[in-house]
Design an enzyme around this catalytic site. Structure first.
Site, PDB file in Angstrom:
ATOM      1  N   GLU A  47      42.792  59.027  34.734  1.00  0.00           N
ATOM      2  CA  GLU A  47      42.788  58.072  36.402  1.00  0.00           C
ATOM      3  C   GLU A  47      42.754  59.995  37.203  1.00  0.00           C
ATOM      4  OE1 GLU A  47      44.095  56.936  40.292  1.00  0.00           O
ATOM      5  OE2 GLU A  47      45.232  57.288  37.944  1.00  0.00           O
ATOM      6  N   GLU A  48      43.654  59.920  36.339  1.00  0.00           N
ATOM      7  CA  GLU A  48      45.208  61.394  36.747  1.00  0.00           C
ATOM      8  C   GLU A  48      43.483  62.680  37.460  1.00  0.00           C
ATOM      9  OE1 GLU A  48      47.528  60.347  38.243  1.00  0.00           O
ATOM     10  OE2 GLU A  48      48.148  59.559  37.679  1.00  0.00           O
ATOM     11  N   HIS A 100      54.253  60.232  39.199  1.00  0.00           N
ATOM     12  CA  HIS A 100      54.043  62.077  39.175  1.00  0.00           C
ATOM     13  C   HIS A 100      55.398  63.179  39.798  1.00  0.00           C
ATOM     14  CE1 HIS A 100      49.379  61.184  40.659  1.00  0.00           C
ATOM     15  NE2 HIS A 100      50.063  59.859  39.941  1.00  0.00           N
ATOM     16  N   ASP A 122      45.968  57.182  31.383  1.00  0.00           N
ATOM     17  CA  ASP A 122      46.789  58.982  31.036  1.00  0.00           C
ATOM     18  C   ASP A 122      48.049  59.152  32.176  1.00  0.00           C
ATOM     19  OD1 ASP A 122      45.317  57.817  33.124  1.00  0.00           O
ATOM     20  OD2 ASP A 122      44.822  60.062  33.696  1.00  0.00           O
ATOM     21  N   ASP A 178      53.644  54.557  36.580  1.00  0.00           N
ATOM     22  CA  ASP A 178      51.814  55.264  37.002  1.00  0.00           C
ATOM     23  C   ASP A 178      51.582  55.109  35.449  1.00  0.00           C
ATOM     24  OD1 ASP A 178      49.437  55.396  37.914  1.00  0.00           O
ATOM     25  OD2 ASP A 178      50.408  57.276  39.213  1.00  0.00           O
ATOM     26  N   HIS A 205      45.469  52.269  33.589  1.00  0.00           N
ATOM     27  CA  HIS A 205      45.100  53.491  32.836  1.00  0.00           C
ATOM     28  C   HIS A 205      46.369  54.126  32.179  1.00  0.00           C
ATOM     29  CE1 HIS A 205      47.725  56.059  36.053  1.00  0.00           C
ATOM     30  NE2 HIS A 205      47.183  55.500  36.562  1.00  0.00           N
ATOM     31  N   GLU A 221      48.586  49.737  39.697  1.00  0.00           N
ATOM     32  CA  GLU A 221      48.733  50.757  40.400  1.00  0.00           C
ATOM     33  C   GLU A 221      50.149  50.200  40.667  1.00  0.00           C
ATOM     34  OE1 GLU A 221      48.057  53.238  39.960  1.00  0.00           O
ATOM     35  OE2 GLU A 221      45.919  53.915  39.189  1.00  0.00           O
TER      36      GLU A 221
HETATM   37 ZN   LIG Z   1      48.097  55.686  38.059  1.00  0.00          ZN
END
Ligand SMILES: [Zn+2]
Length: 374
Positions: free
Chosen positions: A135-136, A345, A75, A105, A73, A162
């Site tokens: 995705e987030e 994150h 984003d 990530d 992903h 991931e």
């Molecule tokens: Zn991810």
């Protein structure tokens, strides 16, 4: 282009996704960079429109059934630059780590896929790369991409990269979320008996929802760290002023089904709890907040064993969910990528260079097995 340069170009792109429109960024820069690089290396590139003016990319080198599909992903979550030691959008190398927003990530895996794409020529079975958006948040990108691609020739392996520290993930939980509205009847607070107070109906309703959570807990699934389907109440809001009988309360919840219990069964149990009669003439209804995400389980033990050999790590199951719940419709799917989910994150997110050094030969091996074997 070297791996680190590719990753620094990806990290420089501002691609945060957020339900807050002020923090929601696009992804066209990143997709444009990847599309140019892939086209230059002979890939056929297809772009798929996604919500909020974003794009997903599907690129393929070679034709026919089988082959390898690598997915990531584009984003990230939004970053607070003040909390970072260095600029989040400038890839910084120190102490054997690559620091940058999304490095772990999961732009690090996309960079590895692009790096592999540069080094191969057209194989007997296709090498494909997919890059999604959102995705987030809503997983809207992967939904749009899979709707476009479903029914096309299937790869023999789909890798969702991931961050798992290169541990193959055999299964993960699904996700659903809903909003419950409790309705009563408003009136002047001088005579509470003249209305139906939605707040007073809540303890009974919440007790019933707790009963659902306990029933779910009894359906054990020892594969997971939290070995059952969870149900969590997230918010409760109701009433507008103290001198009026409250006529509406809203509660939100989420649930993470293991697969022993599926999304439909959770909805059935919650609906029964919500629609049974409530205290004082109140009533309640429930609606989904997002489309459900089904649990994921890798379909092929042989495939997992080969990935365990390749990565040197035993497969395990995790409590979070990924786009594999959708990408599994395209072919046999596994979740495995560089970086540790514990560093995602977070300010100062990083990717260990050692993971990249292990990942590249692993991708080459998968390319050999799935694209070169005829
Ligand atoms: Zn991810």
């Amino acid at each position: 282009m070297e791996y680190v340069e590719i990753l620094s170009r990806l990290v420089a792109c501002h691609t945060a996704s957020s339900v807050d429109p002020r923090l929601n960024e696009g992804n066209r820069d990143l997709i444009g960079f990847a599309a140019d690089l892939l086209e230059l290396n002979g890939f056929m590139v297809r772009l798929v429109e996604a919500p909020d003016d974003k794009l997903c990319l599907f690129a393929r080198l070679g034709a026919g059934p089988g082959g390898l599909l690598l997915c990531g992903h584009s984003d990230t979550v939004p970053a607070d630059p003040a909390a970072w030691s260095t600029d989040p959008h400038t890839l910084t190398q120190r102490d054997g780590r690559l620091y940058g927003l999304g490095a772990c990530d999961m732009k690090g895996f996309i960079a590895a896929a692009l790096s592999l794409a540069q080094r191969v020529s057209e194989p007997p079975r296709p090498l494909s790369i997919a890059i999604t958006s959102d995705e987030e948040t809503s997983m809207a990108g992967v939904r749009a991409l899979v709707a476009e691609l479903e029914g096309a020739e299937s790869p023999s392996l789909v890798v969702v990269g991931e961050p798992t520290s290169l541990v193959p993930i055999a299964a993960h939980k699904g996700y659903l979320a809903g909003e419950i509205t409790v309705r009563g009847r408003a009136g002047h607070s001088s005579n509470p008996a003249a209305g139906a107070n939605a707040i007073l109906a809540c303890p009974g309703l919440i007790g019933r929802l707790e009963g659902v959570a306990h029933a779910l807990m009894a359906r054990r699934d020892p594969r997971f760290g939290v070995p059952y389907t969870t149900l969590n109440l997230g918010t409760i809001h109701g009433g507008d002023i103290e001198n009026r009988i409250c006529d509406e309360v809203r509660l939100t919840f989420d649930a993470r089904p293991t697969g022993v219990v599926g999304c439909d069964e959770v909805w059935e149990m919650v609906s029964m709890a919500v629609t049974a009669p409530l205290e004082g003439g109140c009533s309640a209804s429930v609606r989904p907040l997002y489309p459900d995400i089904e649990p994921f389980a890798s379909p092929d033990p042989g495939l997992l064993r080969r990935l365990e050999e390749g990565s040197g790590c035993a497969a395990r199951c995790v409590d979070y969910c990924t786009e594999a719940s959708f990408l599994k419709r395209l072919g046999p799917c596994v979740v495995m990528g560089p970086g540790d989910i514990a560093h995602a994150h977070q300010p100062d997110e990083f990717l260990p260079l050692a993971d990249v050094e292990r990942l590249m030969p692993l991708l080459e091996r998968l390319f050999g097995e799935h694209c070169m074997a005829s």
